[in-house]
Design a protein around this motif. Structure first.
Motif, PDB file in Angstrom:
ATOM      1  N   THR A 184     -38.835  22.354   3.160  1.00 48.08           N
ATOM      2  CA  THR A 184     -37.771  21.360   3.093  1.00 48.08           C
ATOM      3  C   THR A 184     -36.945  21.572   1.832  1.00 48.08           C
ATOM      4  O   THR A 184     -37.459  21.499   0.714  1.00 48.08           O
ATOM      5  CB  THR A 184     -38.348  19.933   3.108  1.00 48.08           C
ATOM      6  N   THR A 185     -35.650  21.864   2.037  1.00 45.11           N
ATOM      7  CA  THR A 185     -34.737  22.092   0.907  1.00 45.11           C
ATOM      8  C   THR A 185     -33.377  21.490   1.237  1.00 45.11           C
ATOM      9  O   THR A 185     -32.758  21.877   2.225  1.00 45.11           O
ATOM     10  CB  THR A 185     -34.555  23.599   0.637  1.00 45.11           C
ATOM     11  N   GLY A 186     -32.938  20.557   0.430  1.00 45.11           N
ATOM     12  CA  GLY A 186     -31.621  19.975   0.658  1.00 45.11           C
ATOM     13  C   GLY A 186     -31.532  19.332   2.030  1.00 45.11           C
ATOM     14  O   GLY A 186     -32.315  18.446   2.379  1.00 45.11           O
ATOM     15  N   LYS A 187     -30.590  19.829   2.834  1.00 49.43           N
ATOM     16  CA  LYS A 187     -30.377  19.259   4.162  1.00 49.43           C
ATOM     17  C   LYS A 187     -31.271  19.890   5.231  1.00 49.43           C
ATOM     18  O   LYS A 187     -31.245  19.472   6.381  1.00 49.43           O
ATOM     19  CB  LYS A 187     -28.913  19.413   4.566  1.00 49.43           C
ATOM     20  N   VAL A 188     -32.039  20.889   4.866  1.00 51.42           N
ATOM     21  CA  VAL A 188     -32.925  21.563   5.812  1.00 51.42           C
ATOM     22  C   VAL A 188     -34.312  20.917   5.755  1.00 51.42           C
ATOM     23  O   VAL A 188     -34.954  20.903   4.712  1.00 51.42           O
ATOM     24  CB  VAL A 188     -33.047  23.065   5.500  1.00 51.42           C
ATOM     25  N   LYS A 189     -34.755  20.374   6.890  1.00 52.14           N
ATOM     26  CA  LYS A 189     -36.092  19.795   6.962  1.00 52.14           C
ATOM     27  C   LYS A 189     -37.102  20.867   7.382  1.00 52.14           C
ATOM     28  O   LYS A 189     -36.758  21.860   8.019  1.00 52.14           O
ATOM     29  CB  LYS A 189     -36.123  18.645   7.970  1.00 52.14           C
ATOM     30  N   GLY A 190     -38.346  20.625   7.022  1.00 52.06           N
ATOM     31  CA  GLY A 190     -39.364  21.627   7.285  1.00 52.06           C
ATOM     32  C   GLY A 190     -39.643  21.860   8.752  1.00 52.06           C
ATOM     33  O   GLY A 190     -39.784  22.996   9.201  1.00 52.06           O
ATOM     34  N   VAL A 191     -39.714  20.764   9.541  1.00 53.84           N
ATOM     35  CA  VAL A 191     -40.136  20.923  10.938  1.00 53.84           C
ATOM     36  C   VAL A 191     -39.474  19.868  11.813  1.00 53.84           C
ATOM     37  O   VAL A 191     -39.163  18.764  11.348  1.00 53.84           O
ATOM     38  CB  VAL A 191     -41.684  20.838  11.050  1.00 53.84           C
TER      39      VAL A 191
END
Length: 421
Positions: A184-191
């Motif tokens: 999870t980074t910024g606007k990107v979620k892990g799953v």
């Protein structure tokens, strides 16, 4: 195969509402392009009903197959709205009921006499079908429905993001939760597991070493390992590392391909779309084991063809179904591999499906073979809904898993008593 558009239904979980057979609802218009008059046959008029697949060319393929049939004039109702199951079961109660329709195996359709026994069609080629597909369509030794495609569902991920975050492919649910946090980074979620989490209910159960029902049609999902899995899912839900409220549901590949998440639960049907968007930066893995007592699992969805036993042309409809879904192997391979990737349920066709023999498709087939689980025909829509309530009560909310499962048990046992006494 995927749904018709990003705004439409969960392609797996809601399209099994056989309970709708008991509800008489006027049939809404199915749209102007219903395929009437498209067949080249003469004499008997047959109607087949399909939900609108999202992959380009599917509607044209279905109508092309039907047009080649010479013993009857087969027309196609291609349902593009969001409530295929409601339209299907509403029209089954009217004089406009289709002679042939696609759906999923449901014991209520058998008990109500809605679907015809197709054992005489299947028996000569029974050994060519995946045995689990036969079992999932069998009641009291009779086969109701012919499987057209098998749709394994698993996690897709981007290896480049794993490498950057120094994350390995998860083998346990704990490792999936840890990976989601690191990815999870910024606007990107892990799953991403879907907007309502319904898609992962059965995999969660299977990966805990449990099942929905046992061989005696008794509850098999209420185990300590499932409770442990639900607690872990609550941890993931509350972590901030799970994508929630995505523009499309899990069956659509865009959440991963457009960079909203690093891992997405989806189906093999979307593999060509994933590959088109991400190229070689794509991998797959099964739902990891929930607890030490479990092992990874792959849900096998899919679609089957049924004959309306209450129609006016049962014998003619059976003859057509045999022609297309038993005899026409070239069309069956085309349907399974030309519009998204699916596994042919017949071994003779799967053996020559070259598109599935190498690369990522071959990996998907391997996961299916090693970890695949199939629907239980006795696991009804009401039972599914009861397990979805468990997810709502103790994953989306912070309720007690044991209490949620106790409530689920009561609902499931009521249904089991109706069906099996």
């Amino acid at each position: 195969m995927s749904a018709v558009s990003s705004s439409n239904w969960d392609r797996r979980s809601i399209l099994r509402a056989a309970v709708g057979l008991a509800v008489a609802v006027p049939l809404a218009a199915c749209g102007g392009n219903n395929g009437r008059g498209a067949g080249s046959g003469s004499g008997t008029q047959l109607t087949q009903m399909f939900h609108a697949y999202g992959e380009a060319g599917t509607e044209q393929a279905v109508k092309r197959y039907a047009a080649a049939y010479e013993k009857a004039n087969v027309t196609t109702q291609w349902i593009t709205s969001a409530d295929y199951e409601s339209k299907l079961f509403a029209t089954l109660l009217t004089k406009n009921a289709p002679d042939v329709f696609e759906f999923h195996p449901q014991i209520q359709m058998v008990r109500s006499g809605q679907v015809a026994d197709l054992s005489d069609l299947v028996d000569p080629v029974r050994e060519d079908f995946n045995p689990a597909d036969i079992t999932s369509h069998t009641v009291d030794g009779k086969v109701y429905g012919i499987r057209m495609i098998d749709d394994p569902q698993f996690f897709f991920y981007r290896p480049s993001l794993f490498e950057k975050a120094r994350v390995k492919v998860p083998e346990t649910l704990d490792e999936l939760i840890e990976a989601a946090a690191r990815l999870t980074t910024g606007k990107v979620k892990g799953v991403y597991l879907g907007n309502d989490l319904h898609a992962i209910v059965n995999p969660l159960i299977w990966s805990a070493g449990a099942d929905t029902l046992d061989a005696k049609n008794e509850i098999a999902y209420h185990t300590p390992a499932v409770v442990e899995g639900l607690k872990k899912m609550r941890k993931l839900f509350a972590s901030g590392h799970l994508l929630l409220g995505a523009p499309t549901d899990y069956w659509d590949p865009s959440s991963l391909s457009q960079g909203l998440c690093a891992i997405q639960f989806c189906g093999m049907w979307a593999m060509p779309q994933f590959q088109k968007a991400l190229g070689d930066d794509l991998g797959v893995f099964p739902f990891p084991k929930t607890a030490d007592s479990g092992k990874p699992s792959v849900y096998n969805g899919g679609w089957s063809m049924f004959v309306n036993a209450k129609g006016d042309h049962v014998d003619a409809a059976k003859e057509y179904v045999k022609w297309l879904w038993i005899d026409q192997k070239k069309d069956q391979e085309d349907w399974a591999t030309s519009y998204g990737f699916h596994i042919p349920p017949r071994s003779s066709i799967a053996a020559r499906a070259t598109r599935l023999k190498s690369g990522l498709p071959a990996q998907g087939v391997k996961l299916f073979d090693e970890f695949g689980h199939f629907d239980n025909i006795g696991w009804t829509q009401a039972m599914m809904s009861a397990t979805w309530d468990v997810i709502a009560d103790c994953v989306r909310e912070d309720g007690d898993p044991e209490a949620a499962l106790d409530k689920c048990d009561r609902a499931v046992n009521r249904e089991l008593k109706k069906l099996f006494g």
